[in-house]
Scaffold this motif. Structure first.
Motif, PDB file in Angstrom:
ATOM      1  N   CYS A 151      -9.701  -9.042  -9.803  1.00 15.34           N
ATOM      2  CA  CYS A 151     -10.062 -10.463  -9.892  1.00 15.34           C
ATOM      3  C   CYS A 151      -9.762 -11.057 -11.271  1.00 15.34           C
ATOM      4  O   CYS A 151      -9.951 -12.259 -11.471  1.00 15.34           O
ATOM      5  CB  CYS A 151     -11.533 -10.673  -9.529  1.00 15.34           C
ATOM      6  SG  CYS A 151     -12.698 -10.058 -10.746  1.00 15.34           S
ATOM      7  N   CYS A 153     -16.250  -3.470 -10.274  1.00 16.16           N
ATOM      8  CA  CYS A 153     -16.503  -4.832 -10.746  1.00 16.16           C
ATOM      9  C   CYS A 153     -17.581  -5.370  -9.819  1.00 16.16           C
ATOM     10  O   CYS A 153     -17.405  -5.381  -8.600  1.00 16.16           O
ATOM     11  CB  CYS A 153     -15.219  -5.656 -10.635  1.00 16.16           C
ATOM     12  SG  CYS A 153     -15.484  -7.438 -10.777  1.00 16.16           S
ATOM     13  N   CYS A 178     -16.213  -8.792  -7.655  1.00 17.48           N
ATOM     14  CA  CYS A 178     -15.245  -8.642  -6.549  1.00 17.48           C
ATOM     15  C   CYS A 178     -15.427  -7.328  -5.804  1.00 17.48           C
ATOM     16  O   CYS A 178     -14.834  -7.125  -4.762  1.00 17.48           O
ATOM     17  CB  CYS A 178     -13.813  -8.821  -7.030  1.00 17.48           C
ATOM     18  SG  CYS A 178     -13.171  -7.385  -7.929  1.00 17.48           S
ATOM     19  N   CYS A 237     -10.659  -7.097 -15.019  1.00 15.36           N
ATOM     20  CA  CYS A 237     -10.653  -6.419 -13.719  1.00 15.36           C
ATOM     21  C   CYS A 237      -9.229  -6.512 -13.152  1.00 15.36           C
ATOM     22  O   CYS A 237      -8.622  -7.579 -13.174  1.00 15.36           O
ATOM     23  CB  CYS A 237     -11.657  -7.094 -12.789  1.00 15.36           C
ATOM     24  SG  CYS A 237     -11.569  -6.530 -11.088  1.00 15.36           S
TER      25      CYS A 237
HETATM   26 ZN   LIG Z   1     -13.247  -7.945 -10.178  1.00 17.29          ZN
END
Ligand SMILES: [Zn+2]
Length: 250
Positions: free
Chosen positions: A226, A199, A202, A223
């Motif tokens: 996050c 991701c 994050c 995700c």
């Molecule tokens: Zn993330």
């Protein structure tokens, strides 16, 4: 790409634009207040210098008055000196004349100091006037720019509000908008690009199975770390046949 996912990506762009506009509008009064403070300080500095000049001139007036009084006394003594009858009287009168001369010297010294002071204050006034003028032109230019920017951002905000309404109305699944809003409330942004099995917001590595799903862009995948809704942008086509053959080489 799943149409709703494309809409969410666009919605995020709109929300980010709206956030920038909102911040600019919210910051404007503080920026204008800072400009007003600048102008206020420059005006106060000039006022202070002018006040100091007036006070210095008042002090000079008192010294001039005192000096004139001593000089008058001095000339009176000189007249009286001509009329004294005895040596004692003569010496006494001469002593008075010397004392008056010393006073004159002191007042003249004070006048000299006062003149230097006035020169200094006048220089300060000149500087303060220049600083005020500079502050005035800076403030009027920047205030105008801020006011113009607020108008522009209000226009942007109106556009984003309309665009947002259109997108939300077009959503096939209204539930994803709710997810989007829930994530955005906590994270600031609700959508994240996935790249290299991560991701990109994050930076947490995605499970291979999740990444495979994201690559397809055909469903809403979040995700694990996050919770942002993930999407994938395929790498653009190779720039030249050489790099294409290099990529396919072996
Ligand atoms: Zn993330």
């Amino acid at each position: 790409m799943l149409p709703d996912l494309a809409r969410l990506i666009e919605l995020q762009e709109i929300e980010s634009k709206a956030a920038v506009a909102n911040k600019a509008i919210a910051d404007a009064p503080g920026r204008i207040a800072a400009l007003d403070a600048l102008l206020h300080d420059a005006t106060a500095a000039l006022d202070n210098a002018k006040h100091a000049l007036a006070e210095s001139k008042t002090r000079r007036g008192f010294v001039d008055k005192d000096l004139a009084a001593v000089q008058q006394r001095q000339s009176k003594y000189k007249d009286q000196l001509m009329q004294v009858k005895t040596n004692d009287e003569f010496r006494a009168m001469q002593h008075q004349i010397e004392a008056a001369a010393a006073d004159v010297g002191q007042y003249e010294e004070k006048i000299l100091i006062n003149m230097m002071e006035v020169d200094e204050i006048n220089a300060t006034i000149k500087k303060a006037e220049a600083a005020l003028k500079a502050a005035q032109s800076k403030v009027s230019a920047e205030r105008g720019a801020i006011e113009q920017d607020v108008k522009t951002q209000q226009g942007v905000l109106a556009e984003t509000t309309a665009a947002r309404a259109r997108l939300v109305a077009a959503m096939d699944n209204k539930g994803v908008v709710e997810s989007f809003e829930r994530i955005a409330k906590v994270r600031g942004t609700a959508v994240a690009r996935a790249e290299g099995e991560r991701c990109t917001v994050c930076q947490v590595r995605l499970r291979p199975a999740v990444f495979v799903q994201v690559l397809k862009n055909d469903q809403i995948v979040q995700c694990d770390s996050c919770n942002r809704i993930l999407y994938f942008v395929p790498p653009s086509a190779p720039a030249s046949p050489a790099s294409a053959s290099a990529r396919n080489g072996s």
